[in-house]
Enzyme design. Structure first.
Site, PDB file in Angstrom:
ATOM      1  CD  GLN A  36      -3.244  -0.931   1.946  1.00  0.00           C
ATOM      2  OE1 GLN A  36      -3.121  -0.385   3.037  1.00  0.00           O
ATOM      3  NE2 GLN A  36      -4.399  -1.405   1.523  1.00  0.00           N
TER       4      GLN A  36
ATOM      5  CE  LYS B 238       0.781   1.500  11.418  1.00  0.00           C
ATOM      6  NZ  LYS B 238       0.382   0.139  10.996  1.00  0.00           N
TER       7      LYS B 238
ATOM      8  CG  MET C   5     -24.082  17.198 -21.373  1.00  0.00           C
ATOM      9  SD  MET C   5     -25.248  18.438 -21.991  1.00  0.00           S
ATOM     10  CE  MET C   5     -25.371  19.538 -20.569  1.00  0.00           C
TER      11      MET C   5
END
Lengths: 597, 183
Positions: free
Chosen positions: A137, A186, A502
């Site tokens: 991560q 962290k 649209m």
């Protein structure tokens, strides 16, 4: 654990009130983050926990002043923070973990960046020892968000955490506002340092001292501007988002009234100046009414305040306002001369500049010019034409009128992106200041529902309506669960035409009706509401529109009202991309073409 | 920029400068050394599609600050806008166009040409004639060094063209402004 948490909280309270005793205690990085959030006046944050941000979530429970809202997707958190900021003028805060959590914020940050909205995003990052090693991560979120944030920080050590946290708020709010991301490894979150509140000034204190030193624009610029205004026979004010951001409503009104200059509000300037004011003449650009665009074409002077000449406003720049000189007031120097060369450039906060300019100009009567514009408007009767079509099924104007009527015009209306957005911009009557919230610059489908969550939490006493299409509502539909869990009450209007409307409209006009991948079927929105524990209403007949809106207002909690509208309704008028804004496709032209085919 | 009827030169991937308005500008940017700060400066230069000719990055005399010298080929209006865009970057402490202040510009170039007994003497003469000094020689090559203006660097390269140039390494310009007169 509970005792320790209580101690920390007391330390926080002491800091906050500046009554800290001489005992110096060390706080963890995450406690420092929370202390700063409290001191910066944050009361709500939107986020989603995960590995690298877990220390922050651990500290958060010790700070009851910080109410955290668990959205169901980080994108929802970033839009909710954005909506909160737009509604309140305060900084919206969102939180995510590293990697996918952080990348999910990207669309929301880009939305806030394009529309100059103050947002602070806090992201967890892998521990410093793992940086650059493709850790689990790990994403270089600084690199990813570099072009879509006003600024971003990677906190390299615990000592710089507190200064960076305060600076993030300062940058987000000052000058031209924008999103700021703070990436905290962290191990920095877990490290300890002393935080003394007295060592840091808050963004509020900074802005106050800045305001005390703010000077009016240079006198020669004001005099040049006043001279241009005095000479102008057909001047127009173009008011943008800058009016709302600097809360210059009264100053704009005073300036317009003293000079009798008609006012055009851009998409993000809507509700900065009441639609019902006699000087208000509409929204410009691609879907602006003909008389508004024509007035720009005929104008000999534009006074542009807090707007940036977006291509949806100007159309072909070479054909835009060719007869007009330009007084351009913007707080961002890089906006001056960017699209249109300014005759008098004024780099300033809108409120400061308008106050000074109003004092400098002479009163004038320009009723003939205003009457001329009104005569173009009356000759067109665009609104009347729109409402006459297919009078048995719900149409956008009747839906928007019903919302206005049932909320006494007090609603904050948050629109998504597409046809319904243009209908809302054009046909809702904007009377309450700062009541129109939409993603203008980026045009982010999926914005309305999570943004409305943030808007409502910022303005709990105002009725809040999210207006979306059947396409965009699906893009962040998961936030219904957040609304339900938080007990936040908004009303949702879905204009369902079974198309990505649209895009379908462009296909009709510019791609020979080749409806490639625009028809779509959706879920049963009434059952969907039910599944989320909310009430759903489906409206298929025009005559039921008003009663359905009333029922939604009278029903406690969030309600979804689905309106089945004409499948191939179009937004008129329309300027084809690349054309001049006075070259419009009107409804009549299209019908004639269809008959001739 | 707007309402312009002047023809523009189409430059793929770069800004379309009005014809005949392109000039070389040297921008000096001082930026606090923080993660991502230099990237932002380069990002703006590239994203604004300026035609970047050279970019040098070195520590400033002030610690914790980088000094970036960027040579950009563009029209004046584009440069002015570029400067405002760079000024907006939070970590940028100072940015200016060197032409707006008295400035000295210097560039370092190293040029290596192939040589044998026959050509070595005339190559060395040509290089020295153009103001360069010989900094290395081997049986196969002669290496020249020159510090000077961009024009002097170009002159040296032209003078050595008749010989077989093996490699050219240029530093890009460095600029010092203030307390200097002329060039």
């Amino acid at each position: 654990m509970a005792i320790a948490a209580k101690d920390i909280q007391q330390a926080g309270t002491a800091n906050q009130t500046g009554q800290q005793n001489d005992e110096i205690r060390e706080l963890t990085g995450t406690e420092i983050m929370c202390e700063v959030l409290v001191r910066e006046g944050v009361d709500v944050l939107y986020g989603y926990p995960g590995g690298a941000i877990m220390p922050f979530y651990d500290a958060l429970t010790s700070y009851p002043a910080l109410h955290h809202v668990l959205t169901r997707h980080e994108q929802g958190a970033s839009h909710a923070a954005d909506g909160y900021a737009r509604a309140t003028g305060k900084v919206g805060v969102c939180v995510a973990t590293s990697g996918p959590g952080a990348t999910n914020l990207v669309t929301g940050l880009a939305t806030a960046f394009m529309d100059s909205v103050p947002v602070v995003a806090l992201t967890g990052q892998v521990a410093r020892a793992f940086l650059g090693r493709d850790a689990f991560q790990e994403t270089d979120i600084l690199g990813v968000t570099q072009p879509i944030t006003k600024h971003n920080f990677l906190v390299r050590n615990i000592e710089e955490l507190a200064p960076i946290m305060h600076e993030a708020f300062r940058i987000a709010r000052s000058g031209r506002p924008g999103p700021v991301l703070v990436d905290v490894p962290k191990d920095v979150q877990n490290a300890k340092a002393v935080y003394r509140a007295d060592d840091h000034i808050t963004s509020e204190e900074y802005l106050d001292s800045l305001a005390a030193h703010t000077q009016a624009p240079a006198q020669h610029l004001l005099l040049e501007a006043a001279e241009l205004i005095a000479q102008a026979k057909r001047p127009i004010i173009l008011a943008g988002h800058g009016i709302i951001l600097s809360k210059a409503y009264a100053e704009l009104k005073a300036f317009a009234e003293k000079t009798s200059i008609p006012v055009i509000t851009t998409l993000l300037g809507l509700s900065a100046f009441a639609d019902t004011h006699p000087l208000h003449i509409g929204m410009p650009g691609m879907h602006g009414p003909a008389h508004t665009n024509r007035s720009i074409g005929e104008a000999d002077l534009l006074v542009a305040v807090g707007m940036r000449f977006d291509d949806r406003v100007t159309g072909d720049v070479k054909q835009f306002a060719t007869r007009a000189k330009l007084i351009h007031i913007d707080i961002d120097a890089s906006e001056i001369h960017k699209v249109k060369a300014a005759t008098v450039p004024i780099v300033s906060d809108a409120r400061v500049a308008l106050t000074a300019l109003t004092e400098t100009v002479q009163p004038a009567d320009r009723s003939a010019w205003l009457q001329e514009i009104r005569s173009w408007e009356a000759a067109n009767d665009e609104r009347g034409r729109q409402i006459k079509r297919n009078d048995d099924i719900p149409d956008p104007i009747s839906i928007l009128s019903a919302i206005h009527k049932e909320t006494d015009g007090e609603a904050i209306v948050v629109s998504d992106v597409g046809q319904h957005q243009m209908w809302t911009a054009r046909f809702y009557e904007w009377t309450r200041l700062n009541s129109h919230i939409t993603s203008g610059g980026l045009g982010t489908m999926g914005f309305a529902l999570p943004a409305a969550l943030g808007v409502k939490m910022g303005m709990p006493d105002a009725p809040v309506w999210a207006v979306a299409g059947d396409g965009g509502i699906q893009m962040n539909i998961q936030e219904l669960a957040t609304l339900q869990q938080e007990g936040v009450t908004i009303k949702v209007a879905i204009m369902n035409n079974g198309y990505l409307g649209m895009v379908r409209q462009w296909q009709q006009f510019f791609h020979s009706r080749n409806y490639s991948e625009t028809p779509m079927t959706g879920p049963d929105h009434v059952k969907l509401a039910d599944a989320y524990g909310l009430k759903g209403i489906r409206v298929k007949r025009r005559e039921d529109v008003e009663s359905a809106v009333r029922e939604a207002m009278e029903t406690p909690g969030t309600v979804i009202v689905e309106f089945i509208i004409e499948p191939e309704a179009n937004v008129y008028p329309m300027v084809a991309p690349g054309n001049g804004i006075t070259d419009m496709i009107e409804e009549t032209t299209v019908q004639e073409n269809a008959e001739n085919e | 920029m707007s309402n312009s009827t002047i023809a523009t030169t189409i430059r793929p991937h770069h800004t379309n400068a009005p014809q005949g308005t392109e000039k070389s500008y040297t921008l000096i940017v001082r930026v606090v050394d923080r993660p991502g700060s230099v990237d932002r400066v380069v990002g703006v230069l590239r994203r604004r599609r300026s035609l970047l000719q050279s970019l040098t990055l070195l520590p400033d005399q002030q610690s914790g600050v980088f000094r970036i010298t960027a040579q950009v080929q563009d029209a004046e209006v584009v440069i002015e806008h570029l400067i405002e865009q760079l000024r907006k970057i939070i970590d940028v402490t100072d940015v200016y166009d060197s032409a707006t202040r008295p400035s000295l510009t210097r560039e370092l170039v190293l040029v290596q040409v192939a040589s044998n007994g026959e050509t070595a003497r005339s190559a060395v003469a040509a290089g020295q004639q153009a103001g360069a000094t010989v900094v290395a020689t081997t049986a196969e090559a002669v290496t020249f060094e020159l510090v000077g203006s961009a024009a002097q660097v170009e002159q040296l390269i032209t003078a050595l063209q008749p010989y077989s140039i093996l490699e050219i390494a240029r530093s890009g310009g460095v600029v010092l402004s203030g307390n200097v007169v002329g060039k």
